[in-house]
Design an enzyme around this catalytic site. Structure first.
Site, PDB file in Angstrom:
ATOM      1  CG  HIS A 139      18.162  26.583  81.241  1.00 40.41           C
ATOM      2  ND1 HIS A 139      18.683  26.677  79.978  1.00 40.41           N
ATOM      3  CD2 HIS A 139      17.143  27.665  81.209  1.00 40.41           C
ATOM      4  CE1 HIS A 139      17.910  27.679  79.320  1.00 40.41           C
ATOM      5  NE2 HIS A 139      17.026  28.135  80.222  1.00 40.41           N
ATOM      6  CD  GLU A 144      21.823  25.006  79.082  1.00 40.04           C
ATOM      7  OE1 GLU A 144      20.609  24.981  79.601  1.00 40.04           O
ATOM      8  OE2 GLU A 144      22.027  25.416  77.912  1.00 40.04           O
TER       9      GLU A 144
HETATM   10  P1  PGA Z   1      11.425  31.966  78.243  1.00 37.88           P
HETATM   11  O1  PGA Z   1      12.856  31.485  78.582  1.00 37.88           O
HETATM   12  O2  PGA Z   1      10.980  32.719  79.451  1.00 37.88           O
HETATM   13  O3  PGA Z   1      11.570  32.714  76.855  1.00 37.88           O
HETATM   14  O4  PGA Z   1      10.434  30.780  77.743  1.00 37.88           O
HETATM   15  C1  PGA Z   1      13.117  30.811  79.925  1.00 37.88           C
HETATM   16  C2  PGA Z   1      14.535  30.345  79.687  1.00 37.88           C
HETATM   17  O5  PGA Z   1      14.727  29.633  78.964  1.00 37.88           O
HETATM   18  O6  PGA Z   1      15.206  30.246  80.892  1.00 37.88           O
END
Ligand code: PGA
Length: 246
Positions: A139, A144
């Site tokens: 995503h 999503e």
């Molecule tokens: P993260 O999240 O930087 O904590 O890995 C990224 C996201 O879910 O878009």
């Protein structure tokens, strides 16, 4: 697509912070679309250090929220991505609240929240620079899978994968809500410049598919390939692994 691979998360964050700082210096009224999540936090810390030490003017910088959970309004302990963005970026960079575009909750209908957000993004002329993280499910923001490239700003149901990956951001009493607002793929892909920050070996497979696999609604990040001239990928060695540079 420009690709910058640095040995560590810290060095990658430095590279990203330097790009953002230079962009603010070049255009003080830059509109910045801002991801939360663990990946960009160090970049934001380094950016605020650069801004302070190099006296970069942030008084006209416009900060645009990328996504936000929908929580019951009477829950003051609800997880809030705006609070996170406020703490990690808006306060350190001293961004005026009048220069912030956020998802305004408390509207009677989700449609009104979306309309207010889109109108404001339109009135600032869209996004100059989008700072994005990469979800474990591909995503961007909370677009999503599946999300089409013309997916608009909207209220979405979070996938089980996102609920699981977001829960560690919060303490045990703060349950990640099942719905969120997200900037649409149109807003993200329409940004004049996109930085995708990717860190950690657990992101290697999804990054590989996003940049070398077919462009597909099932992997929203793969749609960055269709605006590749505007995209810079910043990865650390762990995330990049042995992905072949094209
Ligand atoms: P993260 O999240 O930087 O904590 O890995 C990224 C996201 O879910 O878009």
């Amino acid at each position: 697509m420009d690709i910058i691979v640095d040995p560590t998360h810290e060095l990658m964050s430095q590279s990203a912070a330097r790009i953002i700082a230079d962009a603010i210096r070049a255009k003080p009224n830059l509109s910045l679309l801002i991801a939360t999540g663990n990946t960009p936090i160090e970049c934001y810390r380094q950016l605020s250090a650069i801004v302070t030490s190099e006296h970069i003017d942030t008084s006209r910088l416009v900060a645009v929220q990328l996504d936000e959970y929908v929580s019951p309004e009477n829950n003051s302990n609800a997880p809030s991505l705006f609070d996170w963005m406020q703490r990690e970026l808006l306060q350190p960079l001293v961004i005026d609240s009048g220069n912030v575009v956020r998802f305004e909750m408390g509207q009677s209908m989700p449609r009104a929240t979306v309309d207010v957000y889109d109108t404001k993004v339109g009135s600032i002329g869209g996004i100059d620079l989008a700072i994005l993280g990469l979800g474990p499910n591909g995503h961007l923001g909370f677009n999503e899978p599946p999300s089409a490239p013309d997916a608009p700003t909207r209220l979405v149901d979070l996938t089980p994968e996102s609920l699981i990956s977001n829960q560690p951001y919060w303490d045990d009493s703060q349950i990640v809500p099942s719905q969120a607002f997200t900037a649409g793929m149109t807003t993200i892909l329409g940004a004049r410049k996109i930085l995708l920050l990717v860190s950690g070996a657990h992101k290697n497979t999804v990054l590989r598919h996003a940049i070398t696999g077919p462009v597909s609604d099932l992997l929203p990040a793969s749609q960055l390939q269709s605006v590749s001239g505007n995209v810079t990928i910043l990865a650390d060695n762990a995330a990049w692994g042995d992905i072949e540079r094209r």
